[in-house]
Design an enzyme around this catalytic site. Structure first.
Site, short mmCIF file in Angstrom:
data_model
loop_
_atom_site.label_atom_id
_atom_site.label_comp_id
_atom_site.label_asym_id
_atom_site.label_seq_id
_atom_site.Cartn_x
_atom_site.Cartn_y
_atom_site.Cartn_z
N HIS A 47 -12.11 16.18 44.24
CA HIS A 47 -11.86 18.33 44.63
C HIS A 47 -9.50 17.61 45.24
CE1 HIS A 47 -10.29 16.33 48.97
NE2 HIS A 47 -11.32 15.95 48.64
N SER A 91 -14.01 11.21 49.94
CA SER A 91 -13.59 12.06 48.51
C SER A 91 -13.64 11.43 47.32
CB SER A 91 -13.21 13.26 48.83
OG SER A 91 -13.70 14.38 50.36
N ASP A 134 -28.14 4.97 53.16
CA ASP A 134 -28.14 4.28 53.93
C ASP A 134 -27.92 3.47 54.99
OD1 ASP A 134 -26.52 0.91 53.85
OD2 ASP A 134 -27.09 0.57 51.52
#
Length: 217
Positions: free
Chosen positions: A23, A164, A149
């Protein structure tokens, strides 16, 4: 100038190109994309994690471990940051080139991400691709992912800032990267298809012989 922590998504040995974050990096005050002139990418070590909770995104806290840059940052776009590395990198989990999946090939179901929870140790964690949209043209937020998880959720609360760019791997193929967390559900968020990150990096992924890329984080 600005500094931040994120995750390297892929490294392409043939061209030395990399992609990270998935991003754009925006100015906190103006909310506009930061213009990159002479950006550098450096190695870092995660020192602690502020857990995410519903309504409050957490973050990885890290410090730079080497003043010598690993490479350049030449592009800051909606699909992440891009440039070239000055050296090859290893993550000690997936160090051999692996195939990629186009957006049309990504399926709902189990997958894994690679990310760092402590120091510079890259680990694989189970996730679920909740949905994936076949995109005909470059676009962000092509996937919805959920962290499943137990170790990851216990440590982070789900998705945190600094995660990210964490590569998403499904059936032995690199399919995308984690990009955003849902404010009302910190275990879930968006991902971007790797197809668009590679295209943004200027790597020809539509030739069969060029479909193998190396993941790194």
């Amino acid at each position: 100038s600005a500094a931040g922590v994120g995750t390297l998504t892929f490294y392409h040995p043939e061209s030395s190109k990399y992609g990270a974050l998935g991003h754009v990096i925006s100015d906190m005050d103006t909310k506009k994309p930061i213009i990159v002139n002479n950006g550098q990418i450096l190695s870092s070590s995660v020192t602690s994690i502020e857990k995410s909770s519903n309504g409050h995104p957490g973050e990885k806290l890290a410090q730079f471990t080497n003043e010598k840059p690993l490479g350049t940052i030449t592009t800051n776009s909606p699909f992440g940051i891009f440039g070239k590395l000055d050296q090859s990198l290893k993550n000690n989990v997936y160090d051999k080139p692996m195939p990629i999946a186009l957006s049309s090939e990504v399926k709902e179901g189990p997958a894994k991400i690679l990310t760092v929870l402590e120091g510079d140790k890259v680990e694989a964690f189970d996730i679920e691709i909740v949905s994936s949209v076949e995109q005909k043209f470059p676009a962000t937020k092509g996937m919805v992912v959920k962290m499943t998880d137990p170790k990851l959720v216990e440590k982070t609360g789900g998705i945190v800032q600094g995660m990210s760019g964490s590569p998403i791997i499904q059936n032995g193929k690199l399919v995308g990267a984690v990009t955003h967390v849902f404010v009302n559900d910190s275990t879930s968020g968006y991902g971007v298809h790797i197809e668009w990150m590679l295209k943004e990096a200027g790597i020809d992924i539509y030739k069969k012989e060029s479909k193998e890329k190396r993941v790194a984080s």
